[in-house]
Design a protein around this motif. Structure first.
Motif, PDB file in Angstrom:
ATOM      1  N   ALA A 116       0.843  -1.192   0.000  1.00 18.70           N
ATOM      2  CA  ALA A 116       0.000   0.000   0.000  1.00 18.70           C
ATOM      3  C   ALA A 116       0.877   1.240   0.000  1.00 18.70           C
ATOM      4  O   ALA A 116       2.079   1.175   0.263  1.00 18.70           O
ATOM      5  N   GLN A 117       0.236   2.355  -0.300  1.00 21.14           N
ATOM      6  CA  GLN A 117       0.871   3.663  -0.190  1.00 21.14           C
ATOM      7  C   GLN A 117      -0.093   4.561   0.563  1.00 21.14           C
ATOM      8  O   GLN A 117      -1.243   4.727   0.158  1.00 21.14           O
ATOM      9  N   ILE A 118       0.349   5.117   1.682  1.00 19.47           N
ATOM     10  CA  ILE A 118      -0.491   5.964   2.522  1.00 19.47           C
ATOM     11  C   ILE A 118      -0.026   7.402   2.351  1.00 19.47           C
ATOM     12  O   ILE A 118       1.111   7.735   2.674  1.00 19.47           O
ATOM     13  N   LEU A 119      -0.920   8.243   1.842  1.00 16.32           N
ATOM     14  CA  LEU A 119      -0.596   9.650   1.609  1.00 16.32           C
ATOM     15  C   LEU A 119      -1.150  10.482   2.758  1.00 16.32           C
ATOM     16  O   LEU A 119      -2.290  10.294   3.194  1.00 16.32           O
ATOM     17  N   MET A 120      -0.344  11.417   3.271  1.00 16.24           N
ATOM     18  CA  MET A 120      -0.740  12.258   4.394  1.00 16.24           C
ATOM     19  C   MET A 120      -0.599  13.723   3.993  1.00 16.24           C
ATOM     20  O   MET A 120       0.426  14.119   3.412  1.00 16.24           O
ATOM     21  N   GLY A 121      -1.601  14.528   4.298  1.00 16.25           N
ATOM     22  CA  GLY A 121      -1.530  15.937   3.957  1.00 16.25           C
ATOM     23  C   GLY A 121      -2.868  16.629   4.119  1.00 16.25           C
ATOM     24  O   GLY A 121      -3.831  16.051   4.626  1.00 16.25           O
TER      25      GLY A 121
END
Length: 512
Positions: free
Chosen positions: A24-29
């Protein structure tokens, strides 16, 4: 590890609980499209990300060039450089800190004695002293001297376990409080993990801990309770606890853990107990500095490990490129690498020197990338013009590697492994000890493997014949001390490597 982790917010808002399950890739912002939405206007729209790297079997945190930066355990990480994370890490984004937990049991720091759940509610009616401790003002001269003497032991700790042990030792030596524990910060459900303990707290149940004191320290504020001082603590009044205190162990942006102490001796004067608790809180403040230093060193170590892996990958890619051009030397770089490490060990190099020798052996022939394949794979002896082309490979290798970070120590071996002790070698014609030590070292092992392994125009020679040749050429071709040390090496592993290469080079039965 399995890779299944969880992100929980431990300070700031909004409340976050994000499962990390590979791949997975978890994007935070700040963008609503992010997996973890950060409400702060200081956050970039796409601030940071977590990606699972299957080859490394680890999650990696990367700051995406954000305006206000990202921290890991209180330390800022450079933008664009992935950093491996592990259970217990704290990821700092604008106005919020997220902790990495085990998704199965909620545990944080890698090693703990046990996990307990502190019962009861936090009460605003409890009378707890939350005043801070100023070292020079609140500690008497003897206590201050003891604390400063002990600070060196805190800062000499090389990992968290040693630091925790030093903190407990400081409590024991500097106070009359007989019970102490290092616990993780209390989560929203009252759960804590115990990482080190002494006295009764080592086996105490959840009823022994004040939830109010723990919550205060979790929020970064130390607190003290004194039974005979007019204070109220419902959770402790039922127990023979005369004094208790809890102080945070802070890194830059959050509480990493808490130091909890208490005492049950009713004969100790209140004045001494107050001094003991002041000493303990001051000790926690010094330990916080040591913990921040450990976090900084740990972050540097993680980036160093990542650089080393990248470097090793580059080296292996270069060696593979050489093997692809010259099928008759397949495995040569690996064998020379192993032999170089063993010879470096035999002449007394330290572990770092041995590793440098191994890497040099791996890339010593990288310059053959610039030699025509027709010359490298010619099924016969080379004429003078072709040999002149071969003789260029040490200089070509030097030019390839000289501007690559981390390769500087190897250049002497790469450029000068065909120099001879008597000065008749190439590319410069250096003589004796003017030849760099890595060049003298690789010269011996490179020649040994070249004679032992098969070429297009000849079979490989047996070990006894080649060893005799090394001995004969000591003092002319080879550094005599290097040659003597090489002849003492146990070559059983090398023989197995060579046999495996030769076996893999044989065509399957039935093939033409």
């Amino acid at each position: 590890m399995s890779g299944i982790l969880q992100l929980d917010s431990i300070s700031g808002s909004p409340q976050v609980q994000q499962r990390l399950e590979p791949p997975a890739q978890i994007l935070m912002g700040r963008s609503r499209d992010c997996d973890v939405v950060v409400a702060s206007p200081q956050a970039s729209r796409q601030h940071a990300q977590l990606c699972w790297e299957a080859d490394e079997k680890s999650w990696f945190l990367t700051d995406l060039g954000s305006r206000s930066g990202t921290t890991l355990n209180g330390q800022p990480i450079p933008a664009g450089r992935p950093c491996a994370i592990r259970k217990g890490d704290r990821i700092g984004l604008p106005d919020i800190v997220l902790q990495v937990r085990d998704a199965h049991d909620g545990s944080t720091i890698m090693e703990s004695i046990r996990r307990i759940h502190v019962e009861g509610d936090i009460s605003n009616n409890e009378s707890i002293d939350f005043s801070p401790v100023e070292l020079a003002e609140d500690l008497d001269g003897n206590r201050l001297a003891t604390l400063l003497d002990f600070s060196r032991e805190l800062h000499d700790a090389t990992d968290e376990n040693r630091l925790f042990g030093a903190i407990l030792k400081g409590v024991k030596k500097g106070t009359s409080l007989e019970n102490a524990a290092i616990v993780s910060r209390m989560d929203v459900d009252g759960g804590i993990e115990m990482h080190a303990a002494m006295g009764e707290l080592a086996s105490a149940g959840p009823e022994r801990f004040s939830r109010t004191l723990l919550r205060s320290a979790t929020d970064g504020v130390p607190g003290r309770y004194l039974a005979s001082g007019g204070m109220v603590a419902e959770s402790l009044e039922r127990l023979p606890v005369q004094a208790a205190a809890c102080a945070p162990l802070m890194t830059r942006d959050s509480t990493a853990a808490c130091l909890y102490v208490d005492g049950t001796d009713a004969t100790i004067p209140d004045e001494q107990l107050r001094g003991d608790m002041d000493f303990m809180i001051a000790l926690a403040q010094l330990a916080s500095v040591a913990m921040s230093n450990l976090a900084r060193s740990d972050l540097e170590r993680r980036f160093s490990e990542a650089r080393n892996k990248l470097f090793e990958g580059t080296v292996r890619a270069m060696a593979a490129a050489i093997d692809a051009k010259d099928p008759y030397t397949r495995g040569h770089s690996d064998r020379v690498s192993w032999l170089s490490g063993e010879l470096a060990r035999a002449i007394g190099h330290d572990p770092q020197g041995i590793e440098v020798a191994k890497v040099c052996g791996q890339v010593h022939d990288v310059g053959k990338i610039g030699v025509p394949e027709a010359v490298l794979s010619k099924p016969g002896r080379l004429d003078d013009e072709e040999f002149d082309l071969i003789k260029q490979h040490p200089d070509i290798g030097y030019r390839i590697l000289k501007d690559i970070p981390g390769m500087g120590e190897l250049l002497g071996g790469v450029r000068h492994h065909h120099e001879r002790w008597d000065g008749s070698g190439y590319p410069v014609g250096l003589k004796g000890e003017s030849i760099p030590i890595l060049g003298r070292l690789v010269a011996v092992v490179d020649a040994f493997d070249a004679m032992r392994s098969a070429r297009a125009y000849r079979e490989g020679r047996n070990s006894e014949t080649v060893r005799a040749e090394i001995e004969r050429c000591a003092g002319t071709h080879f550094d005599p001390e290097m040659a003597a040390a090489f002849l003492k090496i146990d070559l059983a592993h090398y023989d197995a490597m060579l046999a495996q290469t030769q076996e893999s080079a044989q065509p399957p039965e039935g093939d033409a």
